[in-house]
Design a protein around this motif. Structure first.
Motif, PDB file in Angstrom:
ATOM      1  N   GLY A  19       1.825  89.345  65.648  1.00 25.87           N
ATOM      2  CA  GLY A  19       1.044  88.501  64.749  1.00 25.87           C
ATOM      3  C   GLY A  19       1.307  87.032  64.988  1.00 25.87           C
ATOM      4  O   GLY A  19       2.447  86.614  65.177  1.00 25.87           O
ATOM      5  N   GLY A  22      -2.447  83.615  60.599  1.00 24.34           N
ATOM      6  CA  GLY A  22      -2.968  84.462  59.535  1.00 24.34           C
ATOM      7  C   GLY A  22      -2.646  83.825  58.202  1.00 24.34           C
ATOM      8  O   GLY A  22      -1.924  82.811  58.148  1.00 24.34           O
ATOM      9  N   SER A  27      -2.942  79.999  57.861  1.00 24.91           N
ATOM     10  CA  SER A  27      -4.327  79.966  58.330  1.00 24.91           C
ATOM     11  C   SER A  27      -5.233  80.555  57.249  1.00 24.91           C
ATOM     12  O   SER A  27      -5.014  81.673  56.798  1.00 24.91           O
ATOM     13  CB  SER A  27      -4.474  80.765  59.621  1.00 24.91           C
ATOM     14  OG  SER A  27      -5.817  80.755  60.057  1.00 24.91           O
ATOM     15  N   SER A  31      -7.496  84.719  61.874  1.00 26.40           N
ATOM     16  CA  SER A  31      -6.285  85.465  62.218  1.00 26.40           C
ATOM     17  C   SER A  31      -6.252  85.650  63.730  1.00 26.40           C
ATOM     18  O   SER A  31      -7.288  85.923  64.345  1.00 26.40           O
ATOM     19  CB  SER A  31      -6.280  86.848  61.560  1.00 26.40           C
ATOM     20  OG  SER A  31      -6.179  86.745  60.168  1.00 26.40           O
ATOM     21  N   TRP A  33      -3.665  87.312  67.073  1.00 23.58           N
ATOM     22  CA  TRP A  33      -2.500  88.073  67.477  1.00 23.58           C
ATOM     23  C   TRP A  33      -2.575  88.364  68.965  1.00 23.58           C
ATOM     24  O   TRP A  33      -3.626  88.244  69.576  1.00 23.58           O
ATOM     25  CB  TRP A  33      -2.340  89.364  66.676  1.00 23.58           C
ATOM     26  CG  TRP A  33      -3.491  90.312  66.765  1.00 23.58           C
ATOM     27  CD1 TRP A  33      -3.654  91.346  67.664  1.00 23.58           C
ATOM     28  CD2 TRP A  33      -4.648  90.356  65.928  1.00 23.58           C
ATOM     29  NE1 TRP A  33      -4.839  92.002  67.435  1.00 23.58           N
ATOM     30  CE2 TRP A  33      -5.466  91.422  66.367  1.00 23.58           C
ATOM     31  CE3 TRP A  33      -5.086  89.596  64.843  1.00 23.58           C
ATOM     32  CZ2 TRP A  33      -6.674  91.743  65.766  1.00 23.58           C
ATOM     33  CZ3 TRP A  33      -6.291  89.923  64.252  1.00 23.58           C
ATOM     34  CH2 TRP A  33      -7.064  90.980  64.707  1.00 23.58           C
ATOM     35  N   VAL A 104     -10.295  85.876  58.821  1.00 19.31           N
ATOM     36  CA  VAL A 104      -9.294  86.401  57.894  1.00 19.31           C
ATOM     37  C   VAL A 104      -9.909  87.504  57.028  1.00 19.31           C
ATOM     38  O   VAL A 104     -11.079  87.449  56.671  1.00 19.31           O
ATOM     39  CB  VAL A 104      -8.757  85.245  57.010  1.00 19.31           C
ATOM     40  CG1 VAL A 104      -8.041  85.754  55.775  1.00 19.31           C
ATOM     41  CG2 VAL A 104      -7.856  84.346  57.826  1.00 19.31           C
ATOM     42  N   ALA A 122      -2.558  90.635  60.994  1.00 19.84           N
ATOM     43  CA  ALA A 122      -3.630  89.668  60.751  1.00 19.84           C
ATOM     44  C   ALA A 122      -3.550  89.060  59.348  1.00 19.84           C
ATOM     45  O   ALA A 122      -4.425  88.322  58.951  1.00 19.84           O
ATOM     46  CB  ALA A 122      -4.984  90.340  60.946  1.00 19.84           C
ATOM     47  N   GLU A 123      -2.498  89.387  58.637  1.00 15.23           N
ATOM     48  CA  GLU A 123      -2.370  88.898  57.250  1.00 15.23           C
ATOM     49  C   GLU A 123      -1.338  87.797  57.141  1.00 15.23           C
ATOM     50  O   GLU A 123      -0.573  87.553  58.008  1.00 15.23           O
ATOM     51  CB  GLU A 123      -2.009  90.061  56.327  1.00 15.23           C
ATOM     52  CG  GLU A 123      -3.143  91.075  56.325  1.00 15.23           C
ATOM     53  CD  GLU A 123      -2.937  92.203  55.348  1.00 15.23           C
ATOM     54  OE1 GLU A 123      -1.830  92.348  54.792  1.00 15.23           O
ATOM     55  OE2 GLU A 123      -3.887  92.935  55.114  1.00 15.23           O
TER      56      GLU A 123
END
Length: 123
Positions: A19, A22, A27, A31, A33, A104, A122-123
């Motif tokens: 990751g 995100g 952010s 997202s 990665w 996101v 992605a979080e």
């Protein structure tokens, strides 16, 4: 600045997801990665409810989107539309790595299921 960290790394039987940007890293809209797949390994067959852009950094990916198969490698990008059934496989005799970006809030789904699965990287 955002760097890869052990806390934001997810390991699967197919490879590793690192990751980067995100919401948990500040952010609010994008997202990102880095995905690394081992030789001959594949992502599960899945659906993402957001558009994604995969930009290979090394190796070659076979990209199967709704049954249409293409190959993409370093210096190229593939845009995967939201809602498409997809599977990516590292081909060509070596591992493959890509930088992936999406808006996101994206969630994954298994074809045939309505359950939405969060993407921790992605979080």
């Amino acid at each position: 600045m955002v760097s890869e960290s052990e806390q934001r790394t997810t390991r699967t039987p197919a490879g590793e997801v690192f990751g980067l940007a995100g919401p948990s890293q500040g952010s609010t809209e994008v997202s990102t990665w880095r995905m690394a797949l081992g030789v001959g390994m594949s992502t599960p067959v899945h659906i993402i409810d957001r558009e994604q852009v995969w930009m290979p950094l090394s190796g070659t990916f076979e990209v199967d989107v709704d049954g249409k198969v293409e190959r993409v490698g370093a210096g190229q990008a593939v845009i995967l539309a939201a809602g498409t059934v997809r599977r990516l496989t590292a081909v060509g005799g070596g591992p493959a790595e890509a930088l992936v970006a999406m808006a996101v809030g994206g969630r994954a789904m298994v074809p045939g299921s309505e359950d939405k699965i969060p993407l921790p990287w992605a979080e």
